[in-house]
Design an enzyme around this catalytic site. Structure first.
Site, PDB file in Angstrom:
ATOM      1  N   LYS A  22      83.168  21.984  72.607  1.00 61.11           N
ATOM      2  CA  LYS A  22      83.094  22.213  71.163  1.00 61.11           C
ATOM      3  C   LYS A  22      84.469  22.499  70.583  1.00 61.11           C
ATOM      4  CE  LYS A  22      81.968  26.333  69.475  1.00 61.11           C
ATOM      5  NZ  LYS A  22      82.570  26.957  68.279  1.00 61.11           N
ATOM      6  N   ASN A  23      85.190  23.457  71.176  1.00 62.77           N
ATOM      7  CA  ASN A  23      86.467  23.872  70.614  1.00 62.77           C
ATOM      8  C   ASN A  23      87.519  22.775  70.695  1.00 62.77           C
ATOM      9  OD1 ASN A  23      85.441  26.360  69.900  1.00 62.77           O
ATOM     10  ND2 ASN A  23      86.107  27.373  71.776  1.00 62.77           N
ATOM     11  N   ARG A  94      85.035  28.780  61.315  1.00 71.49           N
ATOM     12  CA  ARG A  94      86.449  29.127  61.279  1.00 71.49           C
ATOM     13  C   ARG A  94      87.365  27.930  61.559  1.00 71.49           C
ATOM     14  NH1 ARG A  94      89.401  33.052  60.340  1.00 71.49           N
ATOM     15  NH2 ARG A  94      91.536  33.080  61.087  1.00 71.49           N
ATOM     16  N   CYS A 118      81.778  33.372  63.005  1.00 66.11           N
ATOM     17  CA  CYS A 118      81.115  34.540  63.586  1.00 66.11           C
ATOM     18  C   CYS A 118      81.824  35.826  63.182  1.00 66.11           C
ATOM     19  CB  CYS A 118      81.110  34.444  65.112  1.00 66.11           C
ATOM     20  SG  CYS A 118      80.031  33.166  65.755  1.00 66.11           S
ATOM     21  N   ARG A 123      90.530  37.933  62.713  1.00 69.23           N
ATOM     22  CA  ARG A 123      91.140  36.635  63.006  1.00 69.23           C
ATOM     23  C   ARG A 123      91.906  36.090  61.788  1.00 69.23           C
ATOM     24  NH1 ARG A 123      86.796  33.143  66.382  1.00 69.23           N
ATOM     25  NH2 ARG A 123      85.316  33.700  64.786  1.00 69.23           N
ATOM     26  N   PRO A 124      92.957  36.795  61.365  1.00 72.65           N
ATOM     27  CA  PRO A 124      93.637  36.429  60.121  1.00 72.65           C
ATOM     28  C   PRO A 124      94.368  35.101  60.215  1.00 72.65           C
ATOM     29  CG  PRO A 124      94.875  38.116  61.300  1.00 72.65           C
ATOM     30  CD  PRO A 124      93.580  37.953  62.033  1.00 72.65           C
ATOM     31  N   MET A 125      94.653  34.535  59.021  1.00 70.50           N
ATOM     32  CA  MET A 125      95.338  33.251  58.922  1.00 70.50           C
ATOM     33  C   MET A 125      96.855  33.401  58.870  1.00 70.50           C
ATOM     34  SD  MET A 125      93.594  30.400  58.882  1.00 70.50           S
ATOM     35  CE  MET A 125      94.638  29.303  57.939  1.00 70.50           C
ATOM     36  N   ASP A 126      97.379  34.626  58.871  1.00 72.46           N
ATOM     37  CA  ASP A 126      98.802  34.801  58.627  1.00 72.46           C
ATOM     38  C   ASP A 126      99.676  34.147  59.699  1.00 72.46           C
ATOM     39  OD1 ASP A 126      97.880  36.670  60.443  1.00 72.46           O
ATOM     40  OD2 ASP A 126      99.160  38.296  59.738  1.00 72.46           O
ATOM     41  N   ASP A 308      85.356  34.335  75.348  1.00 71.75           N
ATOM     42  CA  ASP A 308      84.094  33.646  75.052  1.00 71.75           C
ATOM     43  C   ASP A 308      83.090  33.705  76.198  1.00 71.75           C
ATOM     44  OD1 ASP A 308      84.701  33.013  72.471  1.00 71.75           O
ATOM     45  OD2 ASP A 308      85.224  30.926  72.857  1.00 71.75           O
ATOM     46  N   ILE A 330      90.977  40.575  72.938  1.00 74.28           N
ATOM     47  CA  ILE A 330      91.216  39.474  72.020  1.00 74.28           C
ATOM     48  C   ILE A 330      90.638  39.770  70.637  1.00 74.28           C
ATOM     49  CG2 ILE A 330      90.983  36.996  71.651  1.00 74.28           C
ATOM     50  CD1 ILE A 330      92.607  37.741  74.146  1.00 74.28           C
ATOM     51  N   ARG A 400      75.377  26.425  67.229  1.00 73.06           N
ATOM     52  CA  ARG A 400      76.771  26.107  66.902  1.00 73.06           C
ATOM     53  C   ARG A 400      77.559  25.731  68.153  1.00 73.06           C
ATOM     54  NH1 ARG A 400      79.661  30.600  65.127  1.00 73.06           N
ATOM     55  NH2 ARG A 400      81.331  29.086  64.949  1.00 73.06           N
TER      56      ARG A 400
END
Length: 423
Positions: A22-23, A94, A118, A123-126, A308, A330, A400
């Site tokens: 999936k990833n 995400r 989820c 899990r920031p986008m910076d 995971d 994580i 998912r």
């Protein structure tokens, strides 16, 4: 809404085919935005997240066709007429943020909603933003959307990531393929999904070296062309189904599995007393009689123990002989499955990023609720070992990331069914 019913106590025997990752697929699909020629992905998993990414790419103007019962995806981005990744699609997943780098690189601008997914941490986008800005992008946050521009194109740079983020590595690698000059990405993620993405990009004409190491070097090219690429085996699905016979007892062969994909996890599983054998077709996993032994687990970026697989491993350790400590490094909110396992009789104490699990003789079936993707399958695994019946609600999370869970486990002797939630 569906729920899954599991009646425990059945040993497993048989074979389980492992799907494409999936990833990996969610990173490969946006690569179509880098070229106006067709990209074909084989061994694609049939999951709701793949449908979400297909809908997102289609909304931008890409053509996405699902062939051979969903196992082949044919993509073409020759006519991208919309540059906005809308919140109504992006909020569902995400990985939607992976359209940002490719759109910037090829089209020079993009408007992308902040992503969802989820609820297992911020899990920031910076990290993504900082890295793309080093390539020359100008990015502003307005009303929940990232407005990104590169009017003069992206330019190669040395980019040290402060954290080995998989998503940021994927976004930067894709963006840098069409940047002017050389990009050196330091502290890059090393996951097999990164290696798979680079393999595909290279087939499309990208010049990239160092994938699978912490330093990736990308020499920008003027354009990329089409390609056909098979999606790598899903190492998280592989690890999940390796745990099924470990928890329920018996012996199962995982078709398409390779130990190199799950090395740290396989080492820990063997430390509990489980036998793992490589075969011509994949990996064979067997649990002999008796309880497994307790082990301590610390999640780490690849090649360490995958976050995971932490929830699924906890399900196994709930019935181990002794006390185990699981440390989550994580994501800061990834023990939400613990209270549900405790409803089944597990003895778990959570303190911040640590969970102490004292093994019990046997879990007991109970009604439980899935809180995220990996938590949902951990409860199904626990149900395989429990006395009586376990009812797992809110399994839309499960769809998912896992295709045909009931069919794959039933084929090995598990007593598991899916039904609609009563109104």
């Amino acid at each position: 809404m569906d729920r899954i019913i599991v009646t425990g106590g059945k040993e497993l025997s048989g074979q389980i085919p492992i799907a494409g990752a999936k990833n990996a697929c969610l990173a490969l699909m946006p690569a179509t935005l880098l070229s106006d020629e067709p990209l074909t992905l084989t061994n694609a998993p049939r999951l709701s997240d793949i449908k979400t990414m297909s809908a997102l790419l289609s909304s931008l103007g890409a053509e996405v066709s699902s062939l051979q019962d969903g196992k082949v995806l044919a993509l073409s981005s020759h006519d991208i007429h919309n540059h906005t990744a809308d919140y109504e699609i992006v909020r569902k997943m995400r990985a939607s943020n992976l359209v940002l780098g490719p759109m910037l690189a090829r089209l020079g601008h993009a408007i992308v909603s902040l992503p969802g997914g989820c609820a297992i941490g911020a899990r920031p986008m910076d990290i993504h933003i900082d890295a793309l800005e080093m390539l020359g992008a100008v990015i502003e946050l307005k009303d929940g959307y990232l407005h990104a521009k590169a009017p003069n194109g992206l330019k190669g740079a040395t980019i040290p990531l402060r954290f080995a983020s998989v998503g940021a590595t994927e976004n930067v690698v894709m963006a840098a393929t069409l940047a002017k000059g050389t990009t050196v990405l330091q502290n890059a993620a090393r996951e097999p999904e990164i290696v798979d993405l680079v393999s595909c990009l290279r087939k499309m004409g990208a010049q990239i070296e160092g994938e699978g190491t912490s330093t990736i070097t990308i020499q920008g090219v003027d354009r990329l062309h089409g390609a056909t690429h098979p999606v790598v085996t899903d190492r998280i699905e592989l690890g999940t189904y390796m745990l099924a016979p470990a928890i329920a007892g018996g012996e199962v062969e995982l078709l398409g599995g390779r130990r190199a994909l799950v090395g740290a996890f396989a080492d820990k599983l063997e430390a509990t007393g489980i036998e793992i054998t490589e075969t011509e077709a994949g990996l064979k996993v067997r649990r002999a009689n008796g309880r497994v032994q307790a082990v301590d687990v610390k999640t780490e970026v690849f090649p360490g123990f995958p976050t995971d697989l932490q929830a699924q491993m906890m399900a196994l350790l709930c019935t181990a002989n002794g006390t185990s400590v699981l440390e989550e490094t994580i994501f800061e909110n990834r023990f939400m499955h613990a209270p549900e396992l405790m409803r089944m009789g597990a003895d778990i104490e959570v303190h911040g990023g640590h969970a102490t699990v004292k093994g019990v003789d046997r879990l007991k079936g109970a009604p439980v609720m899935a809180t995220d993707l990996r938590a949902s399958v951990s409860l199904i695994l626990a149900g395989l070992a429990a006395e009586g019946t376990t009812i797992v609600s809110r399994v839309y999370h499960l769809d998912r990331g896992y295709e045909r869970v009931e069919a794959k486990l039933s084929a090995c002797g598990a007593q598991i069914t899916r039904e609609k939630e009563p109104q």
